[in-house]
Design an enzyme around this catalytic site. Structure first.
Site, PDB file in Angstrom:
ATOM      1  N   ASP A 269       0.859  -1.181   0.000  1.00  0.00           N
ATOM      2  CA  ASP A 269       0.000   0.000   0.000  1.00  0.00           C
ATOM      3  C   ASP A 269       0.898   1.235   0.000  1.00  0.00           C
ATOM      4  O   ASP A 269       1.695   1.422   0.921  1.00  0.00           O
ATOM      5  CB  ASP A 269      -0.876  -0.061   1.264  1.00  0.00           C
ATOM      6  CG  ASP A 269      -1.659   1.220   1.498  1.00  0.00           C
ATOM      7  OD1 ASP A 269      -1.807   2.004   0.544  1.00  0.00           O
ATOM      8  OD2 ASP A 269      -2.124   1.414   2.643  1.00  0.00           O
TER       9      ASP A 269
ATOM     10  N   ASN B 203      -0.363   4.540  -0.458  1.00  0.00           N
ATOM     11  CA  ASN B 203      -1.021   5.801  -0.084  1.00  0.00           C
ATOM     12  C   ASN B 203      -1.751   5.735   1.251  1.00  0.00           C
ATOM     13  O   ASN B 203      -2.565   6.602   1.573  1.00  0.00           O
ATOM     14  CB  ASN B 203      -1.979   6.263  -1.198  1.00  0.00           C
ATOM     15  CG  ASN B 203      -3.085   5.244  -1.445  1.00  0.00           C
ATOM     16  OD1 ASN B 203      -3.085   4.168  -0.827  1.00  0.00           O
ATOM     17  ND2 ASN B 203      -4.019   5.566  -2.304  1.00  0.00           N
TER      18      ASN B 203
ATOM     19  N   ASP C 231      -4.153   3.835   2.505  1.00  0.00           N
ATOM     20  CA  ASP C 231      -5.591   3.571   2.662  1.00  0.00           C
ATOM     21  C   ASP C 231      -5.874   2.121   3.075  1.00  0.00           C
ATOM     22  O   ASP C 231      -7.026   1.683   3.108  1.00  0.00           O
ATOM     23  CB  ASP C 231      -6.360   3.919   1.368  1.00  0.00           C
ATOM     24  CG  ASP C 231      -5.938   3.046   0.189  1.00  0.00           C
ATOM     25  OD1 ASP C 231      -5.020   2.208   0.368  1.00  0.00           O
ATOM     26  OD2 ASP C 231      -6.531   3.188  -0.900  1.00  0.00           O
TER      27      ASP C 231
ATOM     28  N   ASP D 128      -1.630  -1.189  -3.905  1.00  0.00           N
ATOM     29  CA  ASP D 128      -1.897  -0.461  -5.145  1.00  0.00           C
ATOM     30  C   ASP D 128      -0.726  -0.570  -6.118  1.00  0.00           C
ATOM     31  O   ASP D 128       0.324  -1.127  -5.781  1.00  0.00           O
ATOM     32  CB  ASP D 128      -2.218   1.013  -4.836  1.00  0.00           C
ATOM     33  CG  ASP D 128      -1.248   1.580  -3.810  1.00  0.00           C
ATOM     34  OD1 ASP D 128      -0.031   1.412  -4.017  1.00  0.00           O
ATOM     35  OD2 ASP D 128      -1.691   2.162  -2.789  1.00  0.00           O
TER      36      ASP D 128
ATOM     37  N   ASP E 255      -4.493 -10.292 -15.795  1.00  0.00           N
ATOM     38  CA  ASP E 255      -5.488 -11.349 -15.807  1.00  0.00           C
ATOM     39  C   ASP E 255      -6.501 -11.013 -16.890  1.00  0.00           C
ATOM     40  O   ASP E 255      -6.912  -9.860 -17.010  1.00  0.00           O
ATOM     41  CB  ASP E 255      -6.195 -11.389 -14.446  1.00  0.00           C
ATOM     42  CG  ASP E 255      -6.186 -12.764 -13.843  1.00  0.00           C
ATOM     43  OD1 ASP E 255      -6.835 -13.640 -14.436  1.00  0.00           O
ATOM     44  OD2 ASP E 255      -5.555 -12.958 -12.794  1.00  0.00           O
TER      45      ASP E 255
ATOM     46  N   ASP F  88      -8.343 -16.406 -17.365  1.00  0.00           N
ATOM     47  CA  ASP F  88      -9.213 -16.893 -16.306  1.00  0.00           C
ATOM     48  C   ASP F  88     -10.362 -17.760 -16.835  1.00  0.00           C
ATOM     49  O   ASP F  88     -10.998 -17.410 -17.834  1.00  0.00           O
ATOM     50  CB  ASP F  88      -9.800 -15.647 -15.616  1.00  0.00           C
ATOM     51  CG  ASP F  88     -10.637 -15.976 -14.416  1.00  0.00           C
ATOM     52  OD1 ASP F  88     -10.069 -16.381 -13.404  1.00  0.00           O
ATOM     53  OD2 ASP F  88     -11.871 -15.820 -14.497  1.00  0.00           O
TER      54      ASP F  88
ATOM     55  N   GLU G 170      -5.970 -20.868 -17.314  1.00  0.00           N
ATOM     56  CA  GLU G 170      -6.526 -21.630 -16.205  1.00  0.00           C
ATOM     57  C   GLU G 170      -7.437 -22.673 -16.843  1.00  0.00           C
ATOM     58  O   GLU G 170      -8.614 -22.429 -17.061  1.00  0.00           O
ATOM     59  CB  GLU G 170      -7.322 -20.698 -15.283  1.00  0.00           C
ATOM     60  CG  GLU G 170      -7.759 -21.385 -14.026  1.00  0.00           C
ATOM     61  CD  GLU G 170      -8.822 -20.608 -13.256  1.00  0.00           C
ATOM     62  OE1 GLU G 170      -8.932 -20.828 -12.061  1.00  0.00           O
ATOM     63  OE2 GLU G 170      -9.565 -19.816 -13.853  1.00  0.00           O
TER      64      GLU G 170
ATOM     65  N   HIS H 149      -3.718 -17.362  -5.665  1.00  0.00           N
ATOM     66  CA  HIS H 149      -4.692 -16.622  -4.876  1.00  0.00           C
ATOM     67  C   HIS H 149      -5.964 -17.433  -4.593  1.00  0.00           C
ATOM     68  O   HIS H 149      -6.849 -16.955  -3.895  1.00  0.00           O
ATOM     69  CB  HIS H 149      -5.058 -15.333  -5.622  1.00  0.00           C
ATOM     70  CG  HIS H 149      -5.735 -15.630  -6.918  1.00  0.00           C
ATOM     71  ND1 HIS H 149      -5.080 -16.252  -7.962  1.00  0.00           N
ATOM     72  CD2 HIS H 149      -7.010 -15.443  -7.328  1.00  0.00           C
ATOM     73  CE1 HIS H 149      -5.925 -16.424  -8.962  1.00  0.00           C
ATOM     74  NE2 HIS H 149      -7.102 -15.940  -8.607  1.00  0.00           N
ATOM     75  N   ASP H 150      -6.082 -18.627  -5.178  1.00  0.00           N
ATOM     76  CA  ASP H 150      -7.249 -19.484  -4.931  1.00  0.00           C
ATOM     77  C   ASP H 150      -6.920 -20.645  -3.999  1.00  0.00           C
ATOM     78  O   ASP H 150      -7.773 -21.483  -3.725  1.00  0.00           O
ATOM     79  CB  ASP H 150      -7.771 -20.070  -6.259  1.00  0.00           C
ATOM     80  CG  ASP H 150      -8.382 -19.020  -7.161  1.00  0.00           C
ATOM     81  OD1 ASP H 150      -8.901 -18.015  -6.637  1.00  0.00           O
ATOM     82  OD2 ASP H 150      -8.338 -19.196  -8.391  1.00  0.00           O
TER      83      ASP H 150
HETATM   84  C1  GLC Z   1     -10.762 -17.982 -11.437  1.00  0.00           C
HETATM   85  C2  GLC Z   1      -9.997 -17.114 -10.464  1.00  0.00           C
HETATM   86  C3  GLC Z   1     -10.784 -16.994  -9.205  1.00  0.00           C
HETATM   87  C4  GLC Z   1     -12.122 -16.387  -9.532  1.00  0.00           C
HETATM   88  C5  GLC Z   1     -12.843 -17.145 -10.649  1.00  0.00           C
HETATM   89  C6  GLC Z   1     -13.994 -16.362 -11.202  1.00  0.00           C
HETATM   90  O1  GLC Z   1     -10.908 -19.276 -10.985  1.00  0.00           O
HETATM   91  O2  GLC Z   1      -8.722 -17.636 -10.240  1.00  0.00           O
HETATM   92  O3  GLC Z   1     -10.124 -16.230  -8.225  1.00  0.00           O
HETATM   93  O4  GLC Z   1     -12.919 -16.401  -8.378  1.00  0.00           O
HETATM   94  O5  GLC Z   1     -11.996 -17.408 -11.725  1.00  0.00           O
HETATM   95  O6  GLC Z   1     -13.579 -15.340 -12.030  1.00  0.00           O
END
Ligand code: GLC
Length: 565
Positions: free
Chosen positions: A25, A27, A29, A33, A102, A204, A261, A333-334
């Site tokens: 971060d 700034n 908040d 960013d 993404d 994605d 993905e 991140h999943d």
């Molecule tokens: C992909 C992303 C995930 C998101 C999903 C819907 O699986 O990695 O984080 O929730 O798509 O867009």
């Protein structure tokens, strides 16, 4: 094996995935960013990575962490401005780092202008940008479950017996790819970004593009009376034409990096990643969900053994290298943090973190390191379900309760599996908010273990997980004499006990041996030839007569010494 593989910049990269909301971060908040990422570019360059994948920073109401885009041509103000984005691409470029964004084109946000217009006027051309269907006497057209739980059909407000399809949350209506206007909009947008100098995209949920819509009530596979949607929307025949079209009209022209993905069945893999494949690579999902059932409930954990893990990795490696190029990851991140997923609690330490690093960084394909993985960040224990932000976590928690679990039991499962485990702020220092932000309130709790696990401390410690990762990344760099074999070497499995994972990487006269003892007991490995150690996470006994003694949780890389005749 001779070097026959075509050399490509995207094969020679090490990717670092950033979850912008939690990285830095700038700034105050409480939210990460783009300027924060710019500030941290020297750290990334020093780590040795050469590609960054940014999770979505487009304009979004953030129902699903930015995977619900309301404008593809704008940066969300929470992350900064388009000028910041341009500066990031430029400054990263100066350091030899390319940026991937993404690409989320299966759906938009319900707040996207197209969807708003489609709702406002059923006769507008935007109606056909999405998937609207009449219901059956006020009920949805069928009983498909969305990936985030509940019906995949949402009633259209102010119209009777009309529904729209959303494979994910109801704030993520699916686009209608059958409509050529939608495809053209996407192609135009992709080129717009590539012309800005972007290196490419992580793509994605792409296998969901084509839908086979059937009316009816299908046999349920859950307590909710709904059925898994994948059967009708994953990898449906005909999707290949669209994927090909996008590649020809966008990515190929720019020699862009694309990673999808996409969990592609073996018989179709060459169509996806072969010489004329739709993408440059797809992720290997074979082992990352080893602990969850196919139906996806986090709270119905499946038992797994190291032997199964090893078999899955090896089978996938052999299939992928036969068909094209792969993308490897331990975390994203999943997913929860890898150390919590793969190791019993009593062995979750620096040694096993380094062992996992060896196992994954030496595979055939492009490695993706997720922010914080390189310092060994771990899962976070939240006090209450209200501490979680992630939409999927709230859904899984509700379903766990519905299946008869107590709130405490359900919370324990979220600790193991929530996507927020990997979304907590990056741990830079042992100062306030781990050096992520100077705000008094930040968007998601910081893992309290930042006092022990943080970048600053690990930079000073020669033996840290961070410095170990740097060595593994260095092996793939231009300065390394092992570059070619680490990147292009053929992977050949080596016979070993059930809990030892061993393989070679071979090219021309170069050969590496990678050995991982995935257990708490000492083990051994026999192999012909003479080897010298390049990297190891523990002090290893001398190799005597082709016998490697492997202490618990060893992860080591050796190089074969050529015998001079
Ligand atoms: C992909 C992303 C995930 C998101 C999903 C819907 O699986 O990695 O984080 O929730 O798509 O867009």
């Amino acid at each position: 094996m001779k070097l026959t593989e075509a050399k490509e910049w995207w094969k020679e990269s090490v990717v670092y995935q950033i979850y912008p909301r939690s990285f830095q971060d700038s700034n105050g908040d409480g939210i990460g960013d783009i300027r924060g990422i710019i500030e941290r570019l020297p750290y990334l360059a020093d780590l040795g990575i050469n590609v960054v994948w940014l999770c979505p920073v487009y304009k979004s109401p953030m129902d699903d962490g930015g995977y619900d885009i309301s404008d593809y041509y704008q940066i969300d103000p929470m992350f900064g401005t388009m000028d910041d984005m341009d500066e990031l691409i430029e400054k990263a470029g100066e350091l030899g780092i390319k940026i991937l964004m993404d690409l989320v084109v299966n759906h938009t946000s319900d707040e996207h202008e197209w969807f708003q217009k489609a709702l406002a006027n059923p006769k507008s051309k935007y109606r056909d940008y999405y998937i609207f269907r009449e219901g059956i006497n006020g009920n949805p057209p069928n009983n498909w479950r969305s990936y985030f739980g509940g019906s995949a059909w949402e009633p259209v407000p102010s119209e009777s017996n009309m529904f729209y399809l959303h494979a994910f949350s109801k704030k993520q209506p699916d686009l209608n790819w059958e409509n050529i206007a939608v495809r053209n909009e996407c192609i135009q947008m992709i080129n717009w970004w590539l012309e800005k100098g972007l290196g490419g995209f992580r793509i994605d949920a792409i296998l969901n593009l084509k839908k086979r819509i059937e009316y009816g009530v299908f046999p349920a596979n859950g307590e909710d009376g709904l059925v898994f949607i994948g059967h009708w929307i994953l990898n449906q025949p005909g999707i290949e034409e669209w994927l090909n079209e996008i590649d020809e009209l966008t990515f190929k022209k720019h020699n862009a990096f694309t990673v999808a993905e996409a969990d592609v069945p073996e018989e179709r893999l060459s169509e996806y990643i072969g010489e004329n494949g739709h993408f440059r690579m797809v992720f290997d999902f074979s082992y990352t969900d080893i602990d969850t059932p196919e139906t996806g409930e986090w709270f119905k954990q499946s038992k797994w053994t190291v032997k199964e893990l090893k078999d899955k990795i090896m089978i996938n490696e052999l299939i992928t290298q036969r068909n094209g190029w792969g993308a490897k990851y331990l975390e994203n991140h999943d997913q929860p943090r890898s150390i919590n997923k793969y190791l019993p609690q009593e062995y979750q330490d620096d040694r096993s973190k380094k062992m996992l690093a060896v196992l994954f960084m030496m595979l055939h394909g492009t490695p993706f390191i997720y922010q914080g993985q390189e310092i060994g960040m771990s899962n976070i224990r939240m006090d209450s379900i209200t501490d979680y932000n992630d939409i999927a976590t709230h859904d899984q928690y509700r379903r766990a309760l519905l299946s008869g679990m107590s709130p405490d039991e359900a919370l324990e499962w979220m600790y193991r599996r929530s996507r927020d485990n990997s979304r907590t702020p990056m741990q830079w220092t042992n100062q306030k908010n781990a050096g992520f932000s100077n705000a008094d309130e930040i968007w998601l709790k910081t893992n309290p273990n930042y006092h022990e696990i943080n970048v600053e401390q690990e930079q000073m410690d020669e033996t840290s997980v961070l410095n170990f990762y740097k060595k593994l990344i260095y092996l793939r760099s231009d300065f390394s004499k092992y570059k070619e074999v680490t990147i292009y070497g053929e992977l050949v499995p080596v016979e070993s006990s059930d809990t030892v994972i061993a393989y070679k990487r071979i090219i021309d006269d170069k050969e590496l041996l990678i050995v991982v003892n995935f257990s708490d007991a000492e083990d051994q490995l026999f192999t012909e030839g003479c080897y010298e150690q390049i990297i190891a996470n523990v002090e290893l006994p001398k190799i005597v007569e082709n016998k490697f003694i492997l202490p618990a949780y060893t992860g080591a890389v050796f190089s074969k010494i050529l015998e001079v005749e």
